[in-house]
Scaffold this motif. Structure first.
Motif, PDB file in Angstrom:
ATOM      1  N   GLY A 135       6.824   2.713   5.518  1.00  0.00           N
ATOM      2  CA  GLY A 135       7.094   2.922   4.097  1.00  0.00           C
ATOM      3  C   GLY A 135       6.310   2.054   3.149  1.00  0.00           C
ATOM      4  O   GLY A 135       6.597   2.039   1.945  1.00  0.00           O
ATOM      5  N   ARG A 194       2.567   7.086   5.547  1.00  0.00           N
ATOM      6  CA  ARG A 194       3.343   5.915   5.093  1.00  0.00           C
ATOM      7  C   ARG A 194       4.728   5.920   5.721  1.00  0.00           C
ATOM      8  O   ARG A 194       5.212   4.883   6.196  1.00  0.00           O
ATOM      9  N   THR A 229      -4.094   3.693   1.324  1.00  0.00           N
ATOM     10  CA  THR A 229      -4.711   4.895   0.757  1.00  0.00           C
ATOM     11  C   THR A 229      -5.775   5.493   1.668  1.00  0.00           C
ATOM     12  O   THR A 229      -5.965   6.711   1.677  1.00  0.00           O
ATOM     13  N   ARG A 246       1.504  10.266   2.218  1.00  0.00           N
ATOM     14  CA  ARG A 246       2.963  10.108   2.189  1.00  0.00           C
ATOM     15  C   ARG A 246       3.536  10.176   3.599  1.00  0.00           C
ATOM     16  O   ARG A 246       4.377   9.346   3.993  1.00  0.00           O
ATOM     17  N   LEU A 249       3.821   0.605   0.459  1.00  0.00           N
ATOM     18  CA  LEU A 249       3.213   1.261  -0.706  1.00  0.00           C
ATOM     19  C   LEU A 249       1.792   0.784  -0.976  1.00  0.00           C
ATOM     20  O   LEU A 249       1.047   1.440  -1.695  1.00  0.00           O
ATOM     21  N   ASP A 250       1.435  -0.345  -0.437  1.00  0.00           N
ATOM     22  CA  ASP A 250       0.128  -0.933  -0.742  1.00  0.00           C
ATOM     23  C   ASP A 250      -0.804  -0.863   0.465  1.00  0.00           C
ATOM     24  O   ASP A 250      -0.384  -1.016   1.611  1.00  0.00           O
TER      25      ASP A 250
END
Length: 273
Positions: free
Chosen positions: A164, A158, A170, A155, A166-167
């Motif tokens: 920001g 990101r 990870t 988080r 989202l994809d």
């Protein structure tokens, strides 16, 4: 009748009384001056580096102790009691020393962890989450620590590094390469930062997939792996697993904060809001 061979006697007094030609005298004096200057320079170097010998010896000892701690499956950190770790101790002995130390002195270690994270350039949410992870460790809820901190690290990354998105973040894509381009001082400003950075590169975000060999490798490493944690491939349930995760999260918050600050400064220079 042949003459007797003439005898030559080395008269040191006469030789000593001889005067060299002016050019040779000047050369001789210049050589003597150079010799004196070199001797003084050598003495100066010795005097300048003498105080550093103790520092170098201490650094060498700290490095050896850090390696002993890592070989025992623990990550080195500012809270690690290196003074209690004998250089000739076995990994099992080192592990027992560290386990007992953190068990007996957890309150102080927790304070040190939290004061470090408070100084990181991350938001209040990250600091609150880290405080809850510390509380979980304090109460023996070791499984919660990696399962809580890996998503929080993502988080923060990101928000600060990936605009920001989202994809596709990870496993923090290109993060290690980006950190590798930082000035060494930014990494080394964190105690044992180079050792921890190597762990990020080689293990923390290693993708396991369906590779049984990689899974087996991760199962033998007490440092939690992100893929194994969030997909439930390995249960990191020991105090050692938990503490290693706290160390890694502290270090990653440091790196993300440094990178985020540099990115913001770069954007300001470019006039990007």
């Amino acid at each position: 009748m042949s003459e007797a061979p003439q005898k030559y006697v080395l008269d040191l007094d006469k030789i000593g009384a001889l005067e060299l030609p002016r050019g040779l005298r000047e050369l001789n004096n210049a050589i003597a001056d150079i010799g004196a200057q070199m001797a003084a320079y050598t003495r100066g170097l010795h005097e300048a580096f003498a105080p550093l010998q103790e520092v170098f010896a201490r650094l060498a000892k700290n490095g050896a102790q850090a390696r002993a701690v890592e070989q025992a499956g623990w990550l080195p950190h500012a809270t690690t009691p290196f003074d209690k770790v004998p250089l000739d101790a076995s990994p099992a002995e080192v592990s027992e020393i560290l386990m007992n130390h953190y068990r007996q002195h957890w309150e102080l270690a927790e304070q040190n962890f939290m004061s470090g994270v408070e100084a990181r350039s991350v938001d209040a949410e990250a600091k609150a989450t880290f405080a809850e992870a510390l509380a979980a460790h304090r109460h023996g809820l070791y499984r919660l620590v990696p399962r809580t901190l890996f998503p929080e690290i993502e988080r923060v990354a990101r928000a600060r590094l990936y605009d920001g998105a989202l994809d596709g973040i990870t496993s923090l894509p290109s993060f290690s390469d980006t950190v590798g381009k930082l000035p060494a001082g930014d990494v080394l400003a964190f105690a044992y930062g180079m050792e921890l950075f190597k762990k990020i590169r080689k293990h923390l975000y290693l993708k396991i997939g369906k590779n049984a060999d990689v899974l087996a490798q991760c199962e033998t490493d007490p440092v939690p792996n992100r893929h194994a944690t969030v997909h439930g491939l390995i249960s990191y349930s020991s105090a050692q697993n938990s503490l290693n995760m706290l160390v890694m999260a502290d270090f990653l918050f440091h790196l993300i904060g440094v990178l985020g600050d540099r990115l913001e400064a770069q954007n300001e220079r470019k006039g990007i809001a």
